[in-house]
Motif scaffolding. Structure first.
Motif, PDB file in Angstrom:
ATOM      1  N   MET A 106       0.986  -1.201  -0.025  1.00 38.95           N
ATOM      2  CA  MET A 106       0.040  -0.130  -0.204  1.00 38.95           C
ATOM      3  C   MET A 106       0.865   1.221  -0.047  1.00 38.95           C
ATOM      4  O   MET A 106       1.893   1.319   0.826  1.00 38.95           O
ATOM      5  CB  MET A 106      -0.800   0.110   1.136  1.00 38.95           C
ATOM      6  CG  MET A 106      -1.955   1.172   1.339  1.00 38.95           C
ATOM      7  SD  MET A 106      -3.544   0.506   1.084  1.00 38.95           S
ATOM      8  CE  MET A 106      -4.447   2.007   0.937  1.00 38.95           C
ATOM      9  N   VAL A 107       0.520   2.179  -0.709  1.00 39.17           N
ATOM     10  CA  VAL A 107       1.474   3.591  -0.978  1.00 39.17           C
ATOM     11  C   VAL A 107       0.760   4.399   0.025  1.00 39.17           C
ATOM     12  O   VAL A 107      -0.469   4.657  -0.092  1.00 39.17           O
ATOM     13  CB  VAL A 107       1.278   3.850  -2.432  1.00 39.17           C
ATOM     14  CG1 VAL A 107       2.227   5.241  -2.464  1.00 39.17           C
ATOM     15  CG2 VAL A 107       1.916   2.978  -3.406  1.00 39.17           C
ATOM     16  N   LYS A 108       1.720   4.990   0.665  1.00 36.48           N
ATOM     17  CA  LYS A 108       1.061   6.150   2.024  1.00 36.48           C
ATOM     18  C   LYS A 108       1.502   7.329   1.275  1.00 36.48           C
ATOM     19  O   LYS A 108       2.476   7.760   0.633  1.00 36.48           O
ATOM     20  CB  LYS A 108       2.002   6.023   3.143  1.00 36.48           C
ATOM     21  CG  LYS A 108       1.446   7.048   4.139  1.00 36.48           C
ATOM     22  CD  LYS A 108       2.539   7.015   5.355  1.00 36.48           C
ATOM     23  CE  LYS A 108       1.900   7.890   6.438  1.00 36.48           C
ATOM     24  NZ  LYS A 108       3.053   7.966   7.589  1.00 36.48           N
ATOM     25  N   ILE A 109       0.508   8.157   1.035  1.00 33.59           N
ATOM     26  CA  ILE A 109       0.392   9.512   0.431  1.00 33.59           C
ATOM     27  C   ILE A 109       0.397  10.473   1.585  1.00 33.59           C
ATOM     28  O   ILE A 109      -0.188  10.913   2.701  1.00 33.59           O
ATOM     29  CB  ILE A 109      -0.956   9.837  -0.222  1.00 33.59           C
ATOM     30  CG1 ILE A 109      -1.055   8.980  -1.528  1.00 33.59           C
ATOM     31  CG2 ILE A 109      -0.880  11.233  -0.787  1.00 33.59           C
ATOM     32  CD1 ILE A 109      -2.149   8.753  -2.145  1.00 33.59           C
ATOM     33  N   ASP A 110       1.486  11.404   1.374  1.00 33.05           N
ATOM     34  CA  ASP A 110       1.708  12.425   2.348  1.00 33.05           C
ATOM     35  C   ASP A 110       0.671  13.581   2.081  1.00 33.05           C
ATOM     36  O   ASP A 110       0.571  14.092   1.073  1.00 33.05           O
ATOM     37  CB  ASP A 110       3.269  13.139   2.095  1.00 33.05           C
ATOM     38  CG  ASP A 110       3.537  14.171   3.132  1.00 33.05           C
ATOM     39  OD1 ASP A 110       2.913  14.794   4.183  1.00 33.05           O
ATOM     40  OD2 ASP A 110       4.747  14.736   2.999  1.00 33.05           O
ATOM     41  N   THR A 111      -0.014  13.810   3.034  1.00 31.28           N
ATOM     42  CA  THR A 111      -1.183  14.802   2.935  1.00 31.28           C
ATOM     43  C   THR A 111      -0.830  16.207   2.512  1.00 31.28           C
ATOM     44  O   THR A 111      -1.476  16.825   1.995  1.00 31.28           O
ATOM     45  CB  THR A 111      -2.302  14.999   4.032  1.00 31.28           C
ATOM     46  OG1 THR A 111      -1.356  15.134   5.331  1.00 31.28           O
ATOM     47  CG2 THR A 111      -2.856  13.565   4.400  1.00 31.28           C
ATOM     48  N   ARG A 112       0.436  16.557   3.221  1.00 29.78           N
ATOM     49  CA  ARG A 112       0.759  17.885   3.043  1.00 29.78           C
ATOM     50  C   ARG A 112       1.199  17.971   1.540  1.00 29.78           C
ATOM     51  O   ARG A 112       1.264  19.080   1.085  1.00 29.78           O
ATOM     52  CB  ARG A 112       2.230  18.265   3.876  1.00 29.78           C
ATOM     53  CG  ARG A 112       1.948  18.522   5.322  1.00 29.78           C
ATOM     54  CD  ARG A 112       3.003  18.826   6.230  1.00 29.78           C
ATOM     55  NE  ARG A 112       3.659  17.532   6.308  1.00 29.78           N
ATOM     56  CZ  ARG A 112       4.904  17.197   6.468  1.00 29.78           C
ATOM     57  NH1 ARG A 112       5.788  18.096   6.691  1.00 29.78           N
ATOM     58  NH2 ARG A 112       5.448  16.089   6.468  1.00 29.78           N
ATOM     59  N   MET A 113       2.073  17.121   0.931  1.00 33.23           N
ATOM     60  CA  MET A 113       2.301  16.915  -0.202  1.00 33.23           C
ATOM     61  C   MET A 113       1.215  16.917  -1.347  1.00 33.23           C
ATOM     62  O   MET A 113       0.895  17.919  -2.364  1.00 33.23           O
ATOM     63  CB  MET A 113       3.149  15.837  -0.713  1.00 33.23           C
ATOM     64  CG  MET A 113       3.866  16.088  -2.223  1.00 33.23           C
ATOM     65  SD  MET A 113       5.356  14.766  -2.185  1.00 33.23           S
ATOM     66  CE  MET A 113       4.622  13.905  -3.491  1.00 33.23           C
ATOM     67  N   LYS A 114       0.209  16.306  -0.997  1.00 33.13           N
ATOM     68  CA  LYS A 114      -1.151  16.265  -1.754  1.00 33.13           C
ATOM     69  C   LYS A 114      -1.859  17.702  -1.581  1.00 33.13           C
ATOM     70  O   LYS A 114      -2.318  18.131  -2.775  1.00 33.13           O
ATOM     71  CB  LYS A 114      -2.099  15.187  -1.214  1.00 33.13           C
ATOM     72  CG  LYS A 114      -3.314  15.122  -2.125  1.00 33.13           C
ATOM     73  CD  LYS A 114      -4.157  13.899  -1.715  1.00 33.13           C
ATOM     74  CE  LYS A 114      -5.444  13.630  -2.297  1.00 33.13           C
ATOM     75  NZ  LYS A 114      -5.908  14.476  -3.109  1.00 33.13           N
ATOM     76  N   SER A 115      -1.968  18.504  -0.527  1.00 35.08           N
ATOM     77  CA  SER A 115      -2.316  19.375  -0.468  1.00 35.08           C
ATOM     78  C   SER A 115      -1.655  20.670  -1.163  1.00 35.08           C
ATOM     79  O   SER A 115      -2.350  21.473  -1.911  1.00 35.08           O
ATOM     80  CB  SER A 115      -2.341  19.838   1.169  1.00 35.08           C
ATOM     81  OG  SER A 115      -2.787  21.176   1.112  1.00 35.08           O
ATOM     82  N   SER A 116      -0.410  20.655  -1.423  1.00 35.79           N
ATOM     83  CA  SER A 116       0.385  21.604  -1.970  1.00 35.79           C
ATOM     84  C   SER A 116       0.100  21.292  -3.574  1.00 35.79           C
ATOM     85  O   SER A 116       0.003  22.386  -4.398  1.00 35.79           O
ATOM     86  CB  SER A 116       1.837  21.712  -1.770  1.00 35.79           C
ATOM     87  OG  SER A 116       2.487  20.418  -2.057  1.00 35.79           O
ATOM     88  N   ARG A 117      -0.125  19.904  -3.934  1.00 34.37           N
ATOM     89  CA  ARG A 117      -0.462  19.971  -5.401  1.00 34.37           C
ATOM     90  C   ARG A 117      -1.890  20.267  -5.594  1.00 34.37           C
ATOM     91  O   ARG A 117      -2.146  20.821  -6.669  1.00 34.37           O
ATOM     92  CB  ARG A 117      -0.277  18.465  -5.742  1.00 34.37           C
ATOM     93  CG  ARG A 117       1.041  17.959  -5.913  1.00 34.37           C
ATOM     94  CD  ARG A 117       1.399  16.386  -6.234  1.00 34.37           C
ATOM     95  NE  ARG A 117       1.087  15.734  -5.026  1.00 34.37           N
ATOM     96  CZ  ARG A 117       0.987  14.567  -5.330  1.00 34.37           C
ATOM     97  NH1 ARG A 117       0.594  13.737  -6.026  1.00 34.37           N
ATOM     98  NH2 ARG A 117       1.164  13.608  -3.982  1.00 34.37           N
ATOM     99  N   ASP A 118      -2.914  20.061  -4.557  1.00 37.68           N
ATOM    100  CA  ASP A 118      -4.011  20.331  -4.971  1.00 37.68           C
ATOM    101  C   ASP A 118      -4.024  22.170  -5.054  1.00 37.68           C
ATOM    102  O   ASP A 118      -4.889  22.669  -5.762  1.00 37.68           O
ATOM    103  CB  ASP A 118      -5.116  20.332  -3.797  1.00 37.68           C
ATOM    104  CG  ASP A 118      -5.349  18.673  -3.894  1.00 37.68           C
ATOM    105  OD1 ASP A 118      -4.818  18.143  -4.858  1.00 37.68           O
ATOM    106  OD2 ASP A 118      -5.939  18.273  -3.045  1.00 37.68           O
ATOM    107  N   THR A 119      -3.256  22.821  -4.364  1.00 40.84           N
ATOM    108  CA  THR A 119      -3.220  24.344  -4.285  1.00 40.84           C
ATOM    109  C   THR A 119      -2.530  24.555  -5.701  1.00 40.84           C
ATOM    110  O   THR A 119      -3.080  25.699  -6.138  1.00 40.84           O
ATOM    111  CB  THR A 119      -2.189  24.842  -3.065  1.00 40.84           C
ATOM    112  OG1 THR A 119      -2.678  24.275  -1.787  1.00 40.84           O
ATOM    113  CG2 THR A 119      -2.042  26.246  -3.099  1.00 40.84           C
ATOM    114  N   LEU A 120      -1.688  24.126  -6.326  1.00 37.24           N
ATOM    115  CA  LEU A 120      -1.157  24.272  -7.521  1.00 37.24           C
ATOM    116  C   LEU A 120      -2.171  24.217  -8.679  1.00 37.24           C
ATOM    117  O   LEU A 120      -2.337  25.211  -9.428  1.00 37.24           O
ATOM    118  CB  LEU A 120       0.206  23.537  -7.812  1.00 37.24           C
ATOM    119  CG  LEU A 120       1.024  24.004  -9.012  1.00 37.24           C
ATOM    120  CD1 LEU A 120       1.194  25.411  -8.944  1.00 37.24           C
ATOM    121  CD2 LEU A 120       2.319  23.153  -9.122  1.00 37.24           C
ATOM    122  N   ILE A 121      -3.066  23.216  -8.529  1.00 31.15           N
ATOM    123  CA  ILE A 121      -4.014  22.931  -9.407  1.00 31.15           C
ATOM    124  C   ILE A 121      -4.902  24.283  -9.341  1.00 31.15           C
ATOM    125  O   ILE A 121      -5.590  24.766 -10.368  1.00 31.15           O
ATOM    126  CB  ILE A 121      -4.823  21.568  -9.231  1.00 31.15           C
ATOM    127  CG1 ILE A 121      -4.055  20.624  -9.659  1.00 31.15           C
ATOM    128  CG2 ILE A 121      -6.080  21.672  -9.972  1.00 31.15           C
ATOM    129  CD1 ILE A 121      -3.862  20.483 -11.060  1.00 31.15           C
TER     130      ILE A 121
END
Length: 165
Positions: A1-16
């Protein structure tokens, strides 16, 4: 199972979402342009241009301003209407992209890659015809958007393959 760093996901969502805001700013500018163009249909175009040139503090004797005045005053009412409607059509496309990206929809990423990528050759053509810093900046932003979204789409595809193993 791949663990997703929520801070990284949040910054990617911010860029989108920043890309979405960029698209939505274009919508506002295109609608304002379309309304302005359509208001010219039954007016003295030369008089209106003189007013705007004076208001913006542009030099009416400038070669580029003079050429612009010549081109605009020679447009037929039908051509003016076409340009206004084209502005609204582009606004509708960018509105669809902007809302879809804001809502973090994957289809919006693909739509943005296709539409923005297809406009890059036109932007390059315009830069070759007449280079300005603004045209170069818009081209750079649009190319960066396309590259970023393609990498994001590819990364999501690779993650999905990894999870299916």
């Amino acid at each position: 199972m791949v663990k997703i760093d929520t801070r990284m996901k949040s910054s990617r969502d911010t860029l989108i979402r920043l890309i979405a805001v960029f698209k939505l700013v274009k919508v506002v500018l295109l609608i304002a342009t379309g309304v302005g163009i359509l208001k010219l249909i039954h007016k003295d175009i030369a008089g209106e241009l003189d007013h705007w040139i004076a208001m913006l503090g542009l030099d009416p004797g400038s070669r580029y301003v003079s050429q612009g005045i010549q081109k605009v005053t020679s447009l037929s009412p039908a051509k003016i209407k076409e340009l206004g409607l084209a502005s609204f059509l582009y606004a509708a496309l960018f509105l669809t992209e902007g809302i879809g990206l804001w809502l973090l929809q994957h289809w919006a990423e693909w739509l943005t890659v296709i539409i923005t990528g297809s406009l890059v050759p036109l932007e390059i053509y315009e830069i070759v015809r007449h280079t300005t810093a603004m045209k170069m900046l818009v081209l750079a932003i649009n190319v960066a958007i396309v590259v970023y979204l393609l990498l994001r789409i590819r990364g999501r595809s690779l993650d999905a393959r990894e999870r299916s193993r």
